[in-house]
Design a protein around this motif. Structure first.
Motif, short mmCIF file in Angstrom:
data_model
loop_
_atom_site.label_atom_id
_atom_site.label_comp_id
_atom_site.label_asym_id
_atom_site.label_seq_id
_atom_site.Cartn_x
_atom_site.Cartn_y
_atom_site.Cartn_z
N PRO A 164 0.79 -1.24 0.00
CA PRO A 164 0.00 0.00 0.00
C PRO A 164 0.82 1.29 0.00
O PRO A 164 0.25 2.36 0.21
CB PRO A 164 -0.78 -0.12 1.31
CG PRO A 164 0.16 -0.82 2.24
CD PRO A 164 0.86 -1.83 1.35
N ASN A 189 -7.25 -6.83 -2.67
CA ASN A 189 -6.62 -6.87 -1.35
C ASN A 189 -7.10 -5.72 -0.46
O ASN A 189 -6.94 -4.55 -0.82
CB ASN A 189 -5.09 -6.85 -1.50
CG ASN A 189 -4.38 -7.19 -0.21
OD1 ASN A 189 -4.29 -6.38 0.70
ND2 ASN A 189 -3.87 -8.41 -0.13
N TYR A 191 -5.96 -4.56 2.25
CA TYR A 191 -4.89 -3.71 2.77
C TYR A 191 -4.13 -3.02 1.64
O TYR A 191 -4.08 -1.79 1.56
CB TYR A 191 -3.95 -4.55 3.63
CG TYR A 191 -2.82 -3.76 4.28
CD1 TYR A 191 -3.10 -2.74 5.17
CD2 TYR A 191 -1.49 -4.07 4.00
CE1 TYR A 191 -2.07 -2.02 5.77
CE2 TYR A 191 -0.46 -3.37 4.60
CZ TYR A 191 -0.75 -2.34 5.48
OH TYR A 191 0.26 -1.64 6.07
N ASN A 192 -3.57 -3.80 0.74
CA ASN A 192 -2.73 -3.24 -0.32
C ASN A 192 -3.51 -2.35 -1.28
O ASN A 192 -3.05 -1.28 -1.68
CB ASN A 192 -2.04 -4.35 -1.12
CG ASN A 192 -1.05 -5.13 -0.30
OD1 ASN A 192 -0.52 -4.62 0.69
ND2 ASN A 192 -0.78 -6.36 -0.70
N TRP A 195 -6.97 -0.05 1.15
CA TRP A 195 -6.37 0.89 2.10
C TRP A 195 -5.34 1.78 1.40
O TRP A 195 -5.30 2.99 1.61
CB TRP A 195 -5.74 0.14 3.25
CG TRP A 195 -4.97 0.97 4.23
CD1 TRP A 195 -3.65 0.85 4.55
CD2 TRP A 195 -5.47 2.04 5.04
NE1 TRP A 195 -3.29 1.78 5.49
CE2 TRP A 195 -4.39 2.53 5.82
CE3 TRP A 195 -6.72 2.65 5.17
CZ2 TRP A 195 -4.52 3.58 6.72
CZ3 TRP A 195 -6.85 3.70 6.08
CH2 TRP A 195 -5.77 4.16 6.84
N PRO A 219 -9.00 -7.93 6.25
CA PRO A 219 -8.36 -6.95 7.15
C PRO A 219 -8.54 -5.51 6.68
O PRO A 219 -7.58 -4.80 6.39
CB PRO A 219 -6.89 -7.37 7.11
CG PRO A 219 -6.71 -7.90 5.71
CD PRO A 219 -8.01 -8.62 5.40
N ARG A 221 -8.98 -1.63 6.78
CA ARG A 221 -8.74 -0.46 7.62
C ARG A 221 -9.70 0.67 7.23
O ARG A 221 -9.90 1.61 8.00
CB ARG A 221 -7.30 0.02 7.49
CG ARG A 221 -6.28 -0.97 8.04
CD ARG A 221 -4.91 -0.33 8.14
NE ARG A 221 -3.95 -1.24 8.73
CZ ARG A 221 -2.72 -0.89 9.08
NH1 ARG A 221 -2.31 0.35 8.89
NH2 ARG A 221 -1.90 -1.77 9.61
#
Length: 238
Positions: A164, A189, A191-192, A195, A219, A221
């Motif tokens: 990210p 993804n 996160y990557n 986010w 996951p 965020r």
């Protein structure tokens, strides 16, 4: 399609590749198996090296050069060099072996076809707005037949850090010459992609080709702007 955040109509889109357009894990596993078979037949001094030992060479390469975590190609080259050198290959023979083994892996890693439905969506989108590919991996977009849809393709490397981190998102915004809010990033993804793009100020679309998509099991965020049920829904947004 489920919307979680308001966003402007996209004037451009950026795309992740692995696990967004195709299931990447079996492709990588097939390439790894092909590499091990190639090493055993072409470089027998190294045929005793197990998968666990190859993993240790990767860890050693990262310890020596931490920046390689952003470049899967250079990391594999460094790991191959350490492993083949430990087996006794030296000098020009080592250089030739490293390159041959890398090419074997990379050829098989990019030896697959994309579903026709993905081609149809990308072709239609590319006729309406500019598209840019942003990937942490090193798949050969020309080999898999999708390079023609993208005005630019960014692979994470030692110059452009992997998502990210903002490097590739910023590069895409610069080349598109658009404010972040007018760019929709599509990726699997949490996160990557979600986010990472959210931090860069882009709108985000979450879509995974390799698994069922359950928000509570990922996951996140930050919630994506939109969760897609299929890539065809992108055509409704432009």
């Amino acid at each position: 399609m489920r919307c979680f955040r308001p966003f402007a109509m996209p004037k451009a889109m950026t795309f992740d590749l692995d696990d967004t357009f195709y299931d990447n894990w079996p492709i990588i596993m097939r390439a790894e198996q092909s590499l091990m078979q190639f090493i055993a037949s072409s470089y027998p001094l190294a045929k005793h090296i197990s998968s666990m030992h190859w993993f240790s060479f990767k860890a050693e390469a990262l310890q020596q050069h931490p920046e390689l975590k952003h470049d899967m190609g250079k990391l594999r080259l460094a790991s191959l060099r350490l492993g083949l050198a430990s087996a006794g290959y030296q000098g020009e023979e080592l250089n030739t072996a490293v390159q041959a083994c890398f090419e074997q892996f990379y050829t098989v890693r990019s030896d697959f076809t994309i579903d026709d439905s993905v081609h149809a969506v990308l072709e239609s989108l590319a006729q309406r707005i500019p598209l840019v590919a942003i990937t942490n991996g090193n798949v050969d977009c020309e080999a898999i037949g999708i390079s023609q849809y993208f005005s630019h393709i960014y692979h994470a490397n030692t110059e452009y850090r992997s998502k990210p981190h903002p490097d590739m998102f910023d590069a895409a915004m610069d080349i598109l010459d658009l404010p972040a809010k007018h760019i929709l990033h599509v990726g699997d993804n949490a996160y990557n992609d979600v986010w990472g793009a959210h931090k860069a100020g882009m709108a985000t679309a979450w879509y995974a080709a390799n698994r069922s998509m359950y928000l509570r099991k990922e996951p996140f965020r930050a919630l994506p702007c939109v969760q897609l049920d299929n890539l065809n829904e992108l055509l409704q947004l432009v």
